[in-house]
Design an enzyme around this catalytic site. Structure first.
Site, PDB file in Angstrom:
ATOM      1  N   GLY A  37       2.430  25.337  16.258  1.00 34.10           N
ATOM      2  CA  GLY A  37       2.451  25.900  15.050  1.00 34.10           C
ATOM      3  C   GLY A  37       4.018  26.432  15.021  1.00 34.10           C
ATOM      4  O   GLY A  37       4.110  27.089  13.734  1.00 34.10           O
ATOM      5  N   SER A  38       5.465  26.096  15.569  1.00 33.39           N
ATOM      6  CA  SER A  38       6.100  26.575  14.921  1.00 33.39           C
ATOM      7  C   SER A  38       6.898  26.468  13.161  1.00 33.39           C
ATOM      8  O   SER A  38       7.601  26.911  13.351  1.00 33.39           O
ATOM      9  CB  SER A  38       7.664  26.333  16.471  1.00 33.39           C
ATOM     10  OG  SER A  38       7.438  25.017  16.240  1.00 33.39           O
ATOM     11  N   ASN A  39       6.108  25.251  13.345  1.00 32.77           N
ATOM     12  CA  ASN A  39       6.653  25.078  11.940  1.00 32.77           C
ATOM     13  C   ASN A  39       5.760  25.830  10.868  1.00 32.77           C
ATOM     14  O   ASN A  39       6.542  26.211   9.549  1.00 32.77           O
ATOM     15  CB  ASN A  39       6.370  23.086  11.435  1.00 32.77           C
ATOM     16  CG  ASN A  39       7.992  22.364  12.037  1.00 32.77           C
ATOM     17  OD1 ASN A  39       8.337  23.047  11.791  1.00 32.77           O
ATOM     18  ND2 ASN A  39       7.252  21.778  13.296  1.00 32.77           N
ATOM     19  N   MET A  59      -2.862  16.268  14.314  1.00 39.36           N
ATOM     20  CA  MET A  59      -3.164  14.972  15.339  1.00 39.36           C
ATOM     21  C   MET A  59      -3.362  14.790  15.364  1.00 39.36           C
ATOM     22  O   MET A  59      -4.561  13.741  15.577  1.00 39.36           O
ATOM     23  CB  MET A  59      -2.732  15.545  17.055  1.00 39.36           C
ATOM     24  CG  MET A  59      -1.062  17.407  17.119  1.00 39.36           C
ATOM     25  SD  MET A  59       0.235  16.225  16.987  1.00 39.36           S
ATOM     26  CE  MET A  59      -0.271  14.874  18.111  1.00 39.36           C
ATOM     27  N   ILE A 118      -5.445  10.965   8.739  1.00 33.53           N
ATOM     28  CA  ILE A 118      -6.758  11.284   7.584  1.00 33.53           C
ATOM     29  C   ILE A 118      -6.935  10.100   7.167  1.00 33.53           C
ATOM     30  O   ILE A 118      -6.064   8.989   6.797  1.00 33.53           O
ATOM     31  CB  ILE A 118      -4.826  11.704   6.705  1.00 33.53           C
ATOM     32  CG1 ILE A 118      -3.865  13.132   7.443  1.00 33.53           C
ATOM     33  CG2 ILE A 118      -5.569  12.748   5.469  1.00 33.53           C
ATOM     34  CD1 ILE A 118      -4.838  14.392   7.400  1.00 33.53           C
ATOM     35  N   ASN A 135       3.488  15.840   5.006  1.00 31.38           N
ATOM     36  CA  ASN A 135       3.706  15.935   6.364  1.00 31.38           C
ATOM     37  C   ASN A 135       5.728  15.956   7.243  1.00 31.38           C
ATOM     38  O   ASN A 135       6.204  15.278   6.773  1.00 31.38           O
ATOM     39  CB  ASN A 135       3.122  14.683   7.215  1.00 31.38           C
ATOM     40  CG  ASN A 135       3.409  14.038   8.647  1.00 31.38           C
ATOM     41  OD1 ASN A 135       2.845  15.427   8.559  1.00 31.38           O
ATOM     42  ND2 ASN A 135       3.528  12.860   8.973  1.00 31.38           N
ATOM     43  N   HIS A 164       7.639  14.738  10.552  1.00 29.00           N
ATOM     44  CA  HIS A 164       7.983  13.843  12.088  1.00 29.00           C
ATOM     45  C   HIS A 164       8.991  13.713  12.527  1.00 29.00           C
ATOM     46  O   HIS A 164      10.658  13.540  11.974  1.00 29.00           O
ATOM     47  CB  HIS A 164       7.946  12.879  11.119  1.00 29.00           C
ATOM     48  CG  HIS A 164       7.349  11.715  11.984  1.00 29.00           C
ATOM     49  ND1 HIS A 164       5.949  11.502  13.489  1.00 29.00           N
ATOM     50  CD2 HIS A 164       8.341  10.940  13.017  1.00 29.00           C
ATOM     51  CE1 HIS A 164       6.242  10.573  14.136  1.00 29.00           C
ATOM     52  NE2 HIS A 164       7.382   9.906  13.863  1.00 29.00           N
TER      53      HIS A 164
HETATM   54  C1  GRF Z   1       6.506  18.879  15.155  1.00 26.72           C
HETATM   55  O1  GRF Z   1       8.024  18.406  16.249  1.00 26.72           O
HETATM   56  C2  GRF Z   1       6.517  17.891  14.431  1.00 26.72           C
HETATM   57  O2  GRF Z   1       7.670  16.928  13.765  1.00 26.72           O
HETATM   58  C3  GRF Z   1       5.135  17.084  14.813  1.00 26.72           C
HETATM   59  O3  GRF Z   1       3.495  17.672  15.470  1.00 26.72           O
HETATM   60  C4  GRF Z   1       5.303  18.975  16.100  1.00 26.72           C
HETATM   61  C5  GRF Z   1       4.496  20.274  15.634  1.00 26.72           C
HETATM   62  O4  GRF Z   1       5.155  21.204  16.332  1.00 26.72           O
HETATM   63  N1  GRF Z   1       4.922  16.547  13.351  1.00 26.72           N
HETATM   64  P1  GRF Z   1       4.749  22.609  15.819  1.00 26.72           P
HETATM   65  O5  GRF Z   1       3.196  22.585  16.001  1.00 26.72           O
HETATM   66  O6  GRF Z   1       5.010  23.477  14.740  1.00 26.72           O
HETATM   67  O7  GRF Z   1       5.067  23.570  16.774  1.00 26.72           O
END
Ligand code: GRF
Length: 210
Positions: A15-17, A93, A96, A110, A112
């Site tokens: 969940g870093s994003n 992951m 959908i 999304n 990627h």
């Molecule tokens: C990211 O690299 C994103 O591009 C991909 O999954 C990863 C998720 O990383 N879809 P995080 O859980 O947000 O750290």
């Protein structure tokens, strides 16, 4: 669209994003309310991040449902209850189905870790290294029914260094993602980025071409 835009983030792992979106909103750089975190792995680290940020959490176990459509129907009801206008997939992951794709067509995005259409699917960073490409990057796109195949909103490129490993490249890609994703979501919140007449429309920020 309401102001601030109400978004839900879907994530399965670290969940870093998700954190980058929370931090950008806190810093006043992102004009949204994160109304819900959806997670298919109740033990994932992202759940703790959401709790720490005071974001409501919806977790579920896919194996408790007879089909993907069945859990997505439940998710859809929750998204509607929470008046979610934009669904932001960030390391979610799961495939959908049409249940969510149709309900949120043009309102689900999304991120990627490759320059799509190269290297869709799992382990995109490893795929790029294995293939020996010299440039890779990050793509943000609207979600359609295919695998990482929807209309592209934004891309950032990154040169692969000869000594890059999967870990080092992943770290560089994450740094790009953590800037790019909040920027794109902010563009949507401001109405500068939209999906209309079956295409992506992007108006430059402050009238300046990007
Ligand atoms: C990211 O690299 C994103 O591009 C991909 O999954 C990863 C998720 O990383 N879809 P995080 O859980 O947000 O750290």
């Amino acid at each position: 669209m309401t102001k601030p835009l109400r978004i839900a983030v879907f994530a399965s792992g670290s969940g870093s994003n998700f954190q980058a979106l929370v931090d950008a909103a806190k810093a006043g750089k992102l004009d949204v309310t994160i109304g819900l975190l959806v997670c298919d792995k109740p033990a994932a680290a992202v759940v703790g991040r959401a709790q720490a940020a005071g974001v409501p959490v919806h977790t579920f176990r896919p194996k408790d449902y007879p089909s993907r459509e069945a859990y997505e129907q439940e998710l859809l009801e929750r998204l509607r209850e929470e008046r979610i206008e934009l669904v932001v997939l960030a390391g979610y992951m799961r495939i959908i189905t049409s249940v969510l794709v149709e309900a949120y067509w043009g309102r689900m995005i999304n991120i990627h870790p490759s320059l799509l259409p190269s290297f869709p699917g799992l382990h995109a960073v490893r795929q790029a290294l294995d293939h020996g490409v010299k440039v890779t990057g990050v793509t943000v796109h609207y979600v359609d029914g295919g695998l990482d195949s929807g209309p592209i909103i934004a891309q950032r490129a990154l040169a692969i260094a000869p000594d890059d490993t999967e870990a080092s490249l992943e770290e560089k890609i994450h740094r790009i993602e953590h800037e790019l994703y909040p920027d794109v979501v902010q563009g949507i919140a401001e109405g500068r980025i939209r999906f209309a007449d079956n295409r992506v429309i992007i108006q430059p920020k402050d009238g300046i071409a990007q």
